[in-house]
Design an enzyme around this catalytic site. Structure first.
Site, PDB file in Angstrom:
ATOM      1  N   ASP A  23      22.619 -52.937  -4.478  1.00  0.00           N
ATOM      2  CA  ASP A  23      22.165 -53.805  -5.560  1.00  0.00           C
ATOM      3  C   ASP A  23      20.918 -53.183  -6.179  1.00  0.00           C
ATOM      4  O   ASP A  23      19.868 -53.114  -5.547  1.00  0.00           O
ATOM      5  CB  ASP A  23      21.853 -55.197  -4.993  1.00  0.00           C
ATOM      6  CG  ASP A  23      21.482 -56.207  -6.069  1.00  0.00           C
ATOM      7  OD1 ASP A  23      21.136 -55.790  -7.189  1.00  0.00           O
ATOM      8  OD2 ASP A  23      21.536 -57.422  -5.774  1.00  0.00           O
ATOM      9  N   HIS A  24      21.059 -52.752  -7.446  1.00  0.00           N
ATOM     10  CA  HIS A  24      19.958 -52.017  -8.069  1.00  0.00           C
ATOM     11  C   HIS A  24      18.769 -52.914  -8.414  1.00  0.00           C
ATOM     12  O   HIS A  24      17.699 -52.416  -8.782  1.00  0.00           O
ATOM     13  CB  HIS A  24      20.454 -51.325  -9.344  1.00  0.00           C
ATOM     14  CG  HIS A  24      19.829 -49.982  -9.575  1.00  0.00           C
ATOM     15  ND1 HIS A  24      18.551 -49.664  -9.157  1.00  0.00           N
ATOM     16  CD2 HIS A  24      20.300 -48.867 -10.183  1.00  0.00           C
ATOM     17  CE1 HIS A  24      18.265 -48.414  -9.503  1.00  0.00           C
ATOM     18  NE2 HIS A  24      19.313 -47.908 -10.131  1.00  0.00           N
ATOM     19  N   ARG A  25      18.912 -54.237  -8.270  1.00  0.00           N
ATOM     20  CA  ARG A  25      17.759 -55.118  -8.434  1.00  0.00           C
ATOM     21  C   ARG A  25      16.806 -54.980  -7.262  1.00  0.00           C
ATOM     22  O   ARG A  25      15.582 -55.155  -7.406  1.00  0.00           O
ATOM     23  CB  ARG A  25      18.210 -56.576  -8.546  1.00  0.00           C
ATOM     24  CG  ARG A  25      19.090 -56.897  -9.740  1.00  0.00           C
ATOM     25  CD  ARG A  25      19.611 -58.314  -9.663  1.00  0.00           C
ATOM     26  NE  ARG A  25      20.392 -58.543  -8.438  1.00  0.00           N
ATOM     27  CZ  ARG A  25      20.924 -59.718  -8.100  1.00  0.00           C
ATOM     28  NH1 ARG A  25      20.751 -60.764  -8.886  1.00  0.00           N
ATOM     29  NH2 ARG A  25      21.615 -59.842  -6.980  1.00  0.00           N
ATOM     30  N   PRO A  76      23.979 -55.820 -10.049  1.00  0.00           N
ATOM     31  CA  PRO A  76      24.234 -54.511 -10.664  1.00  0.00           C
ATOM     32  C   PRO A  76      24.505 -53.457  -9.590  1.00  0.00           C
ATOM     33  O   PRO A  76      23.583 -53.040  -8.886  1.00  0.00           O
ATOM     34  CB  PRO A  76      22.951 -54.220 -11.440  1.00  0.00           C
ATOM     35  CG  PRO A  76      21.904 -55.025 -10.749  1.00  0.00           C
ATOM     36  CD  PRO A  76      22.574 -56.239 -10.204  1.00  0.00           C
TER      37      PRO A  76
END
Length: 438
Positions: free
Chosen positions: A409-411, A233
Site C-alpha cells: 500500500d503506497h499510502r 494504491p
C-alpha cells in the site's frame, strides 16, 4: 404439556448478518442435549458447527440445506418438555437468553430482515434485539408457504422449499411458472415440465451453462478484494532469487533429530524470512486507519497465509509468528493448512492479520501481482522453485531459483521501504546465514 422453543441463528463472529445452512445433523423426533452439534452453517468467512442451546426433542427444522438465513431468524424448534413434567406457563413468557455454548458466544444483534407480504408493522429496535437472542415458548403451527422476493421487486407464486431447491438446481426461474397446485402453489411436476422442452432433441447441438449463486466465502472474498484493489494504491515489485542455499539447509535440517517428523516446506523458510525482515522495515507490517487519520504500527506479526479450500480462498493467521522458532512456525503452518482444507477455520482465526504470504508456487506458477488483504499493507507472493541456469563466479551453472512479488500500500509504504523489505526477504532466502546479522 409440551414447551416449544425456537433457536435463532446466532451471530458467530464480527457482526455477520447471514449464513447458509449446509448440513443438519438432526431430524424431527431426535432427542438432543445441550452443546450437541446440530447443524453446520457457512458464513461469509468460514464453515461453523453450531451446538444446541437446549435439551429436548426436535420438533421442526425451519431452514432447508442450501438456504441463506438472516441472523436472528429461528432455524429449529425444540420441545424442551417432551414428557410434560414442567409446570404450565400462565400469562406472558419470561424472556430467556440462549445459553453461552461451546464454540461461540451469542451476541445481541439486530438481524436484517426483508419485508414480507402482510407482515406486521416494524417493532422497536429494543424488541428486535430481544427477539434475536431470546427463544420464546410457542404453539406449533402448520408451516406457511410465503412468497420469496425476486430481482424485479415482485413475488413468485408459492412453492415448498424442496421445490424451490429443485428449481434452483435445474436453473428454472419460478417467476416464470404458473402453479398447478392448490391456491397456485408450484409443484415438482410444474418444475419438471418446464425442463422438458429443453430436453427435446434439436437439430443443432448447443453448449449449456451452469450458474452458481455468489455467497459465503466466495462473496466475502470478492467484496474484500474489490475494496482493497480500488481503495489502497497498490505497487508490486518483483525479485528473482537463487534459493539453492536455502534448499540445501532445508535438506540438512530435515535429516536432523530436531526436525524429524516436521513438514519443513520452502514456504516455512519464506514465512520466517518475512518475519525477520519486518524488524528492519516495520512499515510493511503497519495499517492505514482512515477513520482516525493515523498509521498504526504493530510490534507483533500476525502472519496471514492464503489457503485455497473447496469453499474458496481463506486467509487464516499465525499469531505472533515473529516469536516462533523455525520448527514452531513449521508446525503452525501445517496445522493451519490442514484446518483450512478441512473447512474448519473459524472466523476468529482470520481476523487482525498484519501481513500476508500467498504460495502461488504450489500451483506451479512463477509469480503474480497479489492483492493486499484488507486491513494490511503488504502481501508477498512466493513463486515456484525451478532448476534454472544461473551465473555463479563467472560460470553458468544450474541453480534452484524462484521469483518473489511484493504488493504494498503506497499510502503506508514508500518505494524505498518496499524495495528494502523485498531485498531483505530475498537475501535471507539466498543465504540463510544472513539471519545471524539481524
Amino acid at each position: 404439556m409440551p414447551q416449544f422453543k425456537h433457536f435463532p441463528l446466532p451471530d458467530v463472529g464480527e457482526g455477520l448478518v447471514e449464513a447458509e445452512i449446509l448440513t443438519w445433523h438432526v431430524k424431527p423426533g431426535d432427542t438432543v442435549t445441550v452443546n450437541q452439534i446440530i447443524v453446520e452453517i457457512e458464513t461469509a468467512k468460514a464453515a461453523v458447527e453450531l451446538p444446541c442451546p437446549f435439551a429436548g426433542v426436535v420438533t421442526e427444522l425451519l431452514a432447508e440445506p442450501g438456504k441463506t438465513v438472516d441472523v436472528g431468524t429461528p432455524i429449529i424448534v425444540i420441545d424442551v418438555d417432551p414428557n410434560g413434567e414442567a409446570a404450565p406457563v400462565n400469562g406472558s413468557v419470561e424472556p430467556e437468553r440462549v445459553p453461552n455454548l461451546v464454540g461461540y458466544g451469542v451476541k445481541a444483534v439486530t438481524a436484517k430482515r426483508r419485508a414480507r407480504v402482510g407482515a406486521p408493522a416494524a417493532v422497536p429496535a429494543s424488541a428486535a434485539v430481544s427477539a434475536a437472542v431470546a427463544p420464546v415458548t410457542v404453539v406449533p403451527t402448520p408451516p406457511v408457504l410465503e412468497p420469496e422476493p425476486v430481482a424485479a421487486g415482485g413475488y413468485v407464486p408459492l412453492a415448498k422449499p424442496p421445490v424451490r431447491k429443485l428449481a434452483k438446481d435445474l436453473g428454472i426461474d419460478l417467476a416464470g411458472l404458473a402453479g398447478s397446485g392448490p391456491g397456485g402453489v408450484i409443484t415438482r411436476e410444474d418444475v419438471e415440465q418446464a425442463v422438458a422442452p429443453a430436453a427435446a432433441p434439436v437439430a443443432v447441438a448447443s453448449r449449456g451453462e451452469r450458474r452458481v449463486p455468489i455467497k459465503g466465502v466466495r462473496k466475502a472474498t470478492a467484496q474484500a478484494m474489490v475494496e482493497s484493489a480500488f481503495k489502497a494504491p497498490h505497487v508490486t515489485e518483483f525479485l528473482t532469487v537463487d534459493v539453492t542455499p536455502m534448499m540445501e539447509l532445508r535438506a540438512k535440517l530435515k535429516d536432523s533429530a530436531e526436525f524429524r517428523g516436521v513438514k519443513l516446506t520452502p514456504l516455512v523458510f519464506a514465512a520466517k524470512a518475512m518475519c525477520l525482515a519486518v524488524r528492519r522495515t516495520p512499515d510493511v507490517n503497519a495499517t492505514w486507519d482512515e477513520a482516525a487519520n493515523e498509521i498504526v504500527y504493530k510490534d507483533y506479526v500476525h502472519l496471514g497465509v492464503a489457503a485455497a479450500t473447496p469453499r474458496g480462498l481463506v486467509v487464516p493467521k499465525v499469531r505472533d509468528a515473529d516469536q516462533l522458532s523455525l520448527r514452531g512456525l513449521a508446525e503452525a503452518l501445517e496445522q493451519l493448512t490442514v484446518t483450512a482444507r478441512d473447512g474448519k477455520t473459524t472466523p476468529a482465526d482470520m481476523l487482525n492479520g498484519t501481513i500476508t504470504i500467498t504460495n502461488v508456487g504450489v500451483f506451479g506458477v512463477d509469480t503474480g501481482t497479489p492483492i493486499i488483504n484488507p486491513g494490511e499493507s503488504a502481501i508477498l507472493a512466493f513463486g515456484a522453485i525451478r532448476d534454472m541456469p544461473w551465473v555463479v563466479d563467472g560460470q553458468v551453472v544450474p541453480r534452484k531459483v524462484c521469483q518473489l512479488a511484493l504488493s504494498f500500500d503506497h499510502r503506508v509504504v514508500d518505494g524505498q521501504q518496499g524495495s528494502q523489505y523485498l531485498a531483505d526477504v530475498g537475501a535471507l532466502l539466498a543465504d540463510p546465514a544472513v539471519a545471524i546479522t539481524y
